[in-house]
Structure formats: C-alpha cells, structure tokens
Design a protein around this motif. Structure first.
Motif, short mmCIF file in Angstrom:
data_model
loop_
_atom_site.label_atom_id
_atom_site.label_comp_id
_atom_site.label_asym_id
_atom_site.label_seq_id
_atom_site.Cartn_x
_atom_site.Cartn_y
_atom_site.Cartn_z
N ASP A 203 -7.75 -1.31 4.30
CA ASP A 203 -7.70 -2.73 3.97
C ASP A 203 -7.05 -3.61 5.03
OD1 ASP A 203 -7.09 -4.12 0.66
OD2 ASP A 203 -7.93 -5.00 2.45
N ASN A 204 -6.00 -3.11 5.69
CA ASN A 204 -5.31 -3.99 6.62
C ASN A 204 -5.82 -3.83 8.05
OD1 ASN A 204 -4.29 -1.51 7.19
ND2 ASN A 204 -2.15 -2.03 6.95
N PHE A 240 -4.93 0.84 0.76
CA PHE A 240 -3.98 0.13 1.60
C PHE A 240 -2.73 1.00 1.76
CE2 PHE A 240 -1.50 -2.84 3.62
CZ PHE A 240 -1.84 -4.18 3.46
N LEU A 242 0.74 2.40 3.18
CA LEU A 242 1.84 1.81 3.94
C LEU A 242 2.37 2.76 4.99
CD1 LEU A 242 3.77 0.08 1.08
CD2 LEU A 242 2.53 -1.02 2.90
N ASN A 243 2.16 4.07 4.79
CA ASN A 243 2.58 5.04 5.79
C ASN A 243 1.74 6.30 5.61
OD1 ASN A 243 3.66 6.10 3.44
ND2 ASN A 243 5.73 5.43 3.91
N GLU A 246 1.11 7.89 2.16
CA GLU A 246 0.32 7.24 1.12
C GLU A 246 -1.18 7.46 1.25
OE1 GLU A 246 1.15 3.29 0.07
OE2 GLU A 246 3.28 3.67 -0.24
N THR A 293 -7.18 -7.91 11.76
CA THR A 293 -7.00 -8.91 10.70
C THR A 293 -8.31 -9.29 10.05
OG1 THR A 293 -5.58 -9.85 12.39
CG2 THR A 293 -5.56 -10.90 10.25
N THR A 296 -9.80 -7.36 6.87
CA THR A 296 -9.42 -7.74 5.49
C THR A 296 -10.39 -8.76 4.95
OG1 THR A 296 -7.18 -7.63 6.33
CG2 THR A 296 -7.46 -8.37 4.08
N MET A 300 -12.93 -8.49 1.80
CA MET A 300 -12.90 -9.47 0.70
C MET A 300 -14.30 -9.95 0.41
SD MET A 300 -9.90 -12.24 0.79
CE MET A 300 -8.85 -11.90 2.15
N LYS B 229 2.42 1.29 -6.10
CA LYS B 229 2.98 1.69 -4.80
C LYS B 229 4.33 2.38 -4.95
CE LYS B 229 0.04 0.10 -1.81
NZ LYS B 229 -0.69 1.13 -1.10
N ARG B 231 6.71 5.29 -6.14
CA ARG B 231 6.62 6.69 -6.55
C ARG B 231 7.97 7.26 -6.93
NH1 ARG B 231 4.09 7.93 -1.31
NH2 ARG B 231 3.13 9.85 -1.92
N LYS B 303 11.26 1.91 0.75
CA LYS B 303 10.48 0.69 0.80
C LYS B 303 11.41 -0.51 0.61
CE LYS B 303 6.46 2.29 -1.43
NZ LYS B 303 6.75 3.68 -1.74
N ASN B 334 11.42 1.76 10.54
CA ASN B 334 10.09 2.20 10.13
C ASN B 334 9.91 2.24 8.61
OD1 ASN B 334 7.69 2.71 11.29
ND2 ASN B 334 7.90 4.92 11.24
N PRO B 336 8.40 0.39 5.28
CA PRO B 336 7.42 -0.67 4.97
C PRO B 336 8.05 -1.80 4.15
CG PRO B 336 6.96 1.32 3.70
CD PRO B 336 8.05 1.68 4.64
N ILE B 338 7.29 -4.93 1.59
CA ILE B 338 6.30 -5.52 0.68
C ILE B 338 6.86 -6.85 0.20
CG2 ILE B 338 5.03 -5.20 -1.47
CD1 ILE B 338 5.43 -2.23 -1.20
N SER B 404 4.66 -5.50 6.12
CA SER B 404 3.54 -4.56 6.00
C SER B 404 2.47 -5.10 5.07
CB SER B 404 4.03 -3.23 5.45
OG SER B 404 5.18 -2.83 6.09
N MET B 405 2.91 -5.75 3.98
CA MET B 405 1.92 -6.11 2.98
C MET B 405 2.43 -7.27 2.13
SD MET B 405 1.07 -3.89 -0.36
CE MET B 405 0.23 -2.53 0.30
N GLN B 412 -3.75 -7.12 -2.73
CA GLN B 412 -2.78 -6.79 -1.70
C GLN B 412 -3.40 -7.12 -0.35
OE1 GLN B 412 -2.48 -2.67 -2.52
NE2 GLN B 412 -1.09 -2.94 -4.24
N PHE B 413 -2.68 -7.85 0.47
CA PHE B 413 -3.23 -8.27 1.77
C PHE B 413 -2.20 -8.11 2.86
CE2 PHE B 413 -6.65 -10.17 -0.41
CZ PHE B 413 -6.12 -10.81 -1.51
N PRO B 414 -2.65 -7.94 4.11
CA PRO B 414 -1.70 -8.05 5.22
C PRO B 414 -1.32 -9.52 5.38
CG PRO B 414 -3.91 -7.59 6.02
CD PRO B 414 -3.99 -7.55 4.54
N LEU B 416 -1.26 -11.65 7.71
CA LEU B 416 -2.07 -12.60 8.49
C LEU B 416 -3.31 -13.09 7.75
CD1 LEU B 416 -1.69 -10.74 11.84
CD2 LEU B 416 -0.97 -13.07 11.43
N SER B 417 -3.56 -12.56 6.55
CA SER B 417 -4.79 -12.95 5.85
C SER B 417 -4.62 -14.13 4.92
CB SER B 417 -5.31 -11.78 5.02
OG SER B 417 -5.66 -10.73 5.85
N VAL B 421 -7.23 -15.73 2.08
CA VAL B 421 -6.95 -15.71 0.64
C VAL B 421 -7.09 -17.12 0.06
CG1 VAL B 421 -5.20 -15.25 -1.11
CG2 VAL B 421 -5.43 -13.74 0.84
#
Lengths: 304, 431
Positions: A203-204, A240, A242-243, A246, A293, A296, A300, B229, B231, B303, B334, B336, B338, B404-405, B412-414, B416-417, B421
């Motif tokens: 996704d990213n 998506f 994250l590391n 996942e 970028t 994404t 969508m 996300k 756990r 996280k 390192n 992430p 959110i 990260s997100m 869920q988007f990065p 820069l989006s 959106v």
C-alpha cells in the motif's frame, strides 16, 4: 469443484504463460468462472474465492502475486452494475469483464519493457537480484536495442535462482557476472543502478520480493545508487506492513512447510522480505513510471 | 472634377486609418494598464494573524474588530525574537470586561465557550470542535432576523462576529476551522424558498451530523483499523493525551490483546496525566515518563501510536509540541510511528516548519517549576526583568519521513497521500 483439477489447470497455464503466476491465476479464475454452476452472485463469488485459496495452498513460488491478482480480478469483475434479474446475463457480463481484465493484463509486460528502455543507457553497470522474468525481459529489450551494458546478479540463496538468471542472460549475450549474496555491498561501488522485480507492491509503495532485496536496497541507499523496481500493476496489494514481522506468514513461507511446523516458524527462513518505500527511487509499471507515493493513489483508484 | 472626387475619398480613408490607429493605441494602453493592475494584485497576501509585529496591520485589525464590537486581546509584550510575528495573548488582560448587551452583543453561549478556551478548561482538538459546534447550535437557534434582512446574511454577520471573538480568546484549531468552513458552505447552499425556522433546523441537524460522522463514528472506525496492527506482547508508546488514542487502546484491551503502554508527557501542560488516568482506570498496563527520558525506553518500544492536531497537504503533521521529537527518536530506533487522525482535520494548507504559524501560550507557565513544594517559584517573580524571556510554543510540525502510517476512518495511508485522500473524500461525500 475439484481441487486437483484446478491446480492442474494452474500448472498448465503457468507453463503456457511463460511463467507468470499472476496471469496464470487470473486465467484459472476466468476458466472457473465460465464453468461454474452457481445460481446466485454470492455463491459464485464465494466459489471463486475458494479457487483463490486453493491456488495459494499450492507451493507456488509467488504467493503474493497470486493473492493480489485474484483480489484485483474479483474487484474488477464485480465493479460493474449487476442488478439484472437474469443470472445468466449477469454471468455473461462477469465473463466479459474477466476477458477484458485478462487482455489488459497480458499487455502489461510489453508496456513495462517500453517504459524502462530510457533508464538503461550505454555503458551502465546494473545490479540485479535473483531471478525475475520481468527484469529479464527489460534487459533483453535493451540488448535488442543495441545498448551495451553489463550486469551483476546475486546468486540468491537458498535456491540459487540467481544462477539460472545468469544462464538466461548469457544466452542473450549480455556480459554478466554472478556474485555471492554477501558481496552485494562490495560490488555496489562499481554499480550504476539496481534493478529489482517484485512479487508484490504494498500500500505505501514498498515491495515484497525475494529475500535479500532489502539488503541490496539498503546498500544502494547507503552508496546513493538509484533503485528501480519493474513490476506489473496486478501485483499491487492492499496490505500495509510496518516492518518485516508484519508480512503475512503465507507470503513468507511455503504452505507445505507451514503445515509441517504447525505455526511455529521461528526456526524457518522466510522466502521474501519487505523493502520500505524510502529505499525505492521509482517503480516502472504498466500504469507508467510511478514514485512510491503514487502507488497509494493507484491502489485507491482500483479499490474504490 | 475627377481630381475633386478623388481627394475626399482619399482623405476619408486616411481619416478612417487615423481613427483606427488612435483606437488601437487607446486599446493597447488600456490592456497594458489592466495587466499592470493584475500583476500588482497577484502578490500573495500574508494573513493578519501572523503579522503581530507590524503595527499598521494590528491597528487595521483592531479597527475591524471594533466595528463588530469585539475587543482585541492584548498581546503580552515580552516575546522571544523568532516568534515576534505571532500573537501571544496576555492571560491577565480581560476580554469580556467591555462585553456589551443588546442587539449587537455576542451570544452568551459563544462568550462562555470562548472563555473556557482562553482559560484552558476545554483542551484537545476534538473537544474544542464539539464545544464550538454546540455553541454555534445555540447561536443559530436563538438568532432572530430583523424584518429588513435575510436570514442568510444576518446569520453570516453574526457568525463572523462570534468567530472573531473566539479567535481573540484562543486561536482557532484546524478542526474548528474546518467545522466553520462546513457551516459556511451549508449556509451558502441553503435553498432560498424555505422559512427561517426550517433553515435553522437544516443547519443545526447538519452540524450535529458533522460531529457524529466526523468525530464519533470516525473514532470508532479508526479504533477498529488500528487494533488490527496491535499484537500480543506489543509495547506501545503514546505522547500526551488524545481522545482517539485512548479510545483505541481501551478497545484493544477489551478485545483481549496483551500489550503494555508507555505514556510520554511534557511540560507545561502535562496532558499525559489525563491519558494515564483513563487507561489505568480501564485496566491497561501503563508506564509513565517525561519526554526527557524517551531515549532510554525507545529501544524496547514496538510501536508509537499518537493523535494529531491536523495534517497539512504536503504530509507534514501538526501536533502538540514534543510530537516531532518523539517521532524523530522513534525513527532513529527504527520503531514505526502510527498517527491517528480523522479526515476532517486534514488541512489544505502547507507548512514545513513550526515557526511561520503557531500558537504561543502564556510564557510564565514555562517558568513555574514542576515540583512547587521542593523548589521555590523564583523565576515568575523575576518576570519584570528585561533580560528574562520565555517561549511557550503550543504546536510543532513533524516531517512525513518520520511517520510510517496515518490511520483515518477512510483507511490506512502513508503520510504523503493526504491530497489523494482529500480528493477521494470529495468524490465520496457531498461536501
């Protein structure tokens, strides 16, 4: 629905379509759609999803590609207006849309090869990782256009598929040297760009690819070499991560090994890893040359 | 005879040509003037609220506010050099002393909510927006249009006055700004053939629906999305207090996931204490520490989940001061990051740093020591000395590479989006 028949059909298509598991999966789903005896739309979709699950349960080498192409196929065919009363007519429309999707997908590779030609210039030294049919086609096209370049390919343990790639490149008379995986950083200073395939694009804008891609991308970033990923658009998937942890297990390990170990995969080596988008310069796809970028946004558009 | 006939013809055409040449010259001159005028107008105008150091602009704003019977909140004069262009409201100066009564006065619900903002009784992006919407609903219900005016225009002028007053109490948040934009667009699109009471009903129900969809339901959707996300065995770090994050952590606890939370807090507001209270009351395992110690805990964190004040179109996230440091530290280890943010807090503006536009709190808050029993509060008493200045900045801006997100109710988007959106949302809804 006969499981073994479905798997056999998939294997057949795999051999026919020049080893593209995504296209083979779509072809299998389309055939299944044509012979399916469901009476309602919900049942039909459930049957097709079951076929997708069966394909994933085989030890196919590209679980990510199969999963994403099945998802996108289902999404595309059901996107039409299906409020008709006659179910046979509905099925006809679905089959029609399926054929359109397959046609579009079959033309993917040629488009990617055309978009990537400007990136391969004379005298370049390219580093590639393991065996990728898309990368092979891109290099083949560049060689046909009489461009002189040389290639380093990592041998890529544990199945040493890099050596098969070396053989294929030798047949095309492209100067190629295979290097051990540990020598990727050592070789990076001689290299001008890195070319990777992808089993899935997340996704990213990051990619899921053969284990070792993350390492190669990290070395490239450290030495400021561009990393280009060549991939078809049906490999875009909605997950998506994250590391590394996942990434879903069914992409990382073969189904047979997962059944064997019954969930405790801590001692097993994964087959793929996740490369985050900040290490990737550009993705060359049949939708055009995209930055991570933009992936994404494309996702969508397909899923909404 | 022939010569005579020829002469007038020639002179006619000559005259015509002369006239045409004149007209063309005049036309060219006019066009040039227009272009010049256009060029002058195309210079960008700097908004008045970031020109606090320009006395001309301040005088102009004061005059405009006086016309609407709103008193300008006096600026605390001791400002640190780099933020001289921002307003720093003096908490000791009263904004309601000269509040009038009568037809031109501000509605009491608005006065109340403005005072609550300025004294810090209502804090938090969502809480401020909900309180503002509530007050606006009271205003709309009680408004009585005089016979010679239209409801739309009367309400618009009352709204302008109320918003100016609220801005003088405490600068608007991005969430409040978007709620006001929504109300204005609904007001603009009101059909002209309905009665005043019907219009009021339409506006009030639209505002209530705005809060329900964009804050309450969005919070539930974000919670469901982020729980996928989290756990077992996770050690989650959160900064300050966010209504969205406390809801989702409580929901995650209810669904049986075994995780621990580390709450990071920062002076002078110490919002993390509220978050700690909520979570401990619910039964979640928590650790509490100040931002000065995060480098010690970060290697053990899996996280970082935080809320945001707003997100700009270039992917930069505006949050409580300290969020940028937490994200940078997480990136270094390192881990992430959110960010949970409802889509109504997305701003169409662009900001790349924390100085151009920000909110300055009362600087004396920063000088009060944390533990008043052990340390005497010496510095606030020295406030009159020229050499002492303090900076109490409220927000900071985090670049997208540390995030990260972003999780919204639309998915869920990065980071820069954000523009994509916003485009998607305008396709879906009837905004």
């Amino acid at each position: 629905m006969d499981d073994t028949a479905v798997v056999k059909k998939f294997q057949e298509k795999l051999n026919n379509s020049n080893y593209n598991p995504g296209i083979a999966a779509i072809g299998t789903l389309l055939d299944q759609l044509k012979v399916d005896k469901a009476e309602t739309l919900a049942e039909l979709i459930a049957n097709l999803k079951k076929v997708g699950e069966i394909l994933l349960s085989t030890d196919c080498h590209a679980a990510t590609a199969v999963s994403s192409s099945c998802d996108l196929f289902m999404r595309f065919i059901t996107l039409a207006g299906l409020e008709l009363q006659d179910f046979n007519r509905v099925k006809e429309i679905l089959v029609q849309r399926g054929e359109i999707f397959l046609l579009r997908v079959l033309g993917c590779r040629q488009k990617i090869v055309d978009y990537s030609l400007p990136f391969i210039n004379e005298g370049l030294v390219i580093l590639i990782h393991s065996k990728s049919v898309m990368v092979l086609k891109v290099l083949e096209n560049a060689a046909k256009a009489n461009k002189k370049f040389s290639v380093f390919v990592t041998q890529s343990c544990p199945d040493m598929t890099g050596l098969e790639m070396e053989k294929s490149l030798n047949k095309l008379n492209i100067p190629v040297t295979s290097i051990i995986d540990a020598a990727a950083a050592y070789t990076m200073e001689k290299v001008d760009l890195v070319l990777l395939g992808a089993e899935g694009v997340v996704d990213n804008g990051g990619i899921i690819n053969k284990i070792g891609s993350y390492q190669v991308a990290l070395c490239a970033k450290a030495l400021n070499k561009p990393v280009y990923v060549v991939t078809e658009s049906f490999k875009f998937t909605k997950i998506f991560p994250l590391n590394q942890d996942e990434i879903p297990n069914r992409f990382k390990y073969k189904q047979s090994i997962m059944d064997c170990k019954k969930g405790d995969m801590s001692k097993e080596h994964p087959v793929v890893d996740y490369t985050p988008p900040h290490l990737i310069t550009l993705l060359i796809t049949d939708l055009g040359v995209l930055t991570p970028t933009a992936v994404t946004e494309e996702l969508m558009n397909s899923y909404l | 005879m022939m010569g005579d006939e020829n002469k007038p013809k020639k002179s006619k055409s000559e005259l015509k040509a002369e006239r045409r040449a004149k007209q063309e010259a005049e036309r060219a001159a006019k066009a040039a003037k227009r272009v010049d005028a256009g060029k002058k107008k195309s210079l960008p105008s700097v908004p008045a609220n970031i020109q606090a150091d320009n006395p001309q602009v301040v005088r102009k704003v004061t005059k405009q506010l006086e016309k609407q019977m709103v008193v300008r909140h006096a600026d605390e004069q001791k400002k640190v050099n780099m933020v001289v262009h921002l307003h720093q409201y003096d908490r000791t100066s009263s904004i309601t002393r000269s509040i009038g009564f009568g037809k031109q006065a501000i509605h009491p619900a608005i006065v109340q909510v403005g005072l609550k903002y300025s004294q810090g009784f209502i804090t938090g992006s969502n809480a401020r927006c909900i309180a503002l919407v509530d007050a606006l609903c009271h205003l709309i219900k009680d408004i009585k249009t005089p016979k010679d005016k239209m409801f739309k225009f009367h309400l618009e002028s009352k709204l302008k006055q109320s918003i100016n007053y609220v801005e003088q109490c405490r600068p608007k948040s991005i969430s409040m700004g978007n709620a006001i934009k929504f109300l204005r667009s609904k007001l603009y699109n009101l059909p002209s053939d309905i009665t005043e009471d019907e219009s009021k009903d339409v506006l009030i129900s639209a505002l209530r629906m705005f809060v329900k969809e964009n804050i309450e339901l969005a919070g539930i959707a974000i919670s469901k999305s982020v729980i996928t996300k989290i756990r077992s065995g996770d050690n989650i770090l959160t900064f300050g207090s966010s209504s969205v994050v406390s809801r989702l952590l409580c929901d995650a606890y209810n669904s049986g996931i075994d995780f621990t939370v580390t709450i990071v807090d920062a002076r002078p507001k110490l919002c993390g204490v509220d978050m700690l209270e909520k979570l401990v009351h619910h039964g979640v395992k928590c650790t509490y520490l100040h931002i000065t110690a995060i480098s010690h805990v970060m290697p053990r964190i899996t996280k970082v989940i935080c809320g945001a004040h707003g997100i700009f179109s270039n992917g930069y996230v505006m949050g409580t001061v300290g969020l940028a440091s937490v994200c940078m530290m997480a990136n270094f280890a390192n881990v992430p990051v959110i960010i949970c943010c409802e889509v109504y807090k997305f701003s169409e503006h662009v900001q790349t740093d924390s100085f151009v536009k920000n909110e300055l709190g009362d600087p004396r808050d920063v000088l009060t020591p944390h533990n008043v029993q052990h340390k005497k509060a010496v510095l606030p008493e020295m406030w009159d000395k020229d050499c002492l200045k303090a900076l109490n900045i409220t927000y900071d801006v985090t670049p997208p590479k540390y995030i990260s997100m972003v999780v919204t109710e639309l998915g869920q988007f990065p980071s820069l989006s954000v523009p994509a959106v916003l485009r998607m949302r305008s396709k879906i809804s009837a905004y």
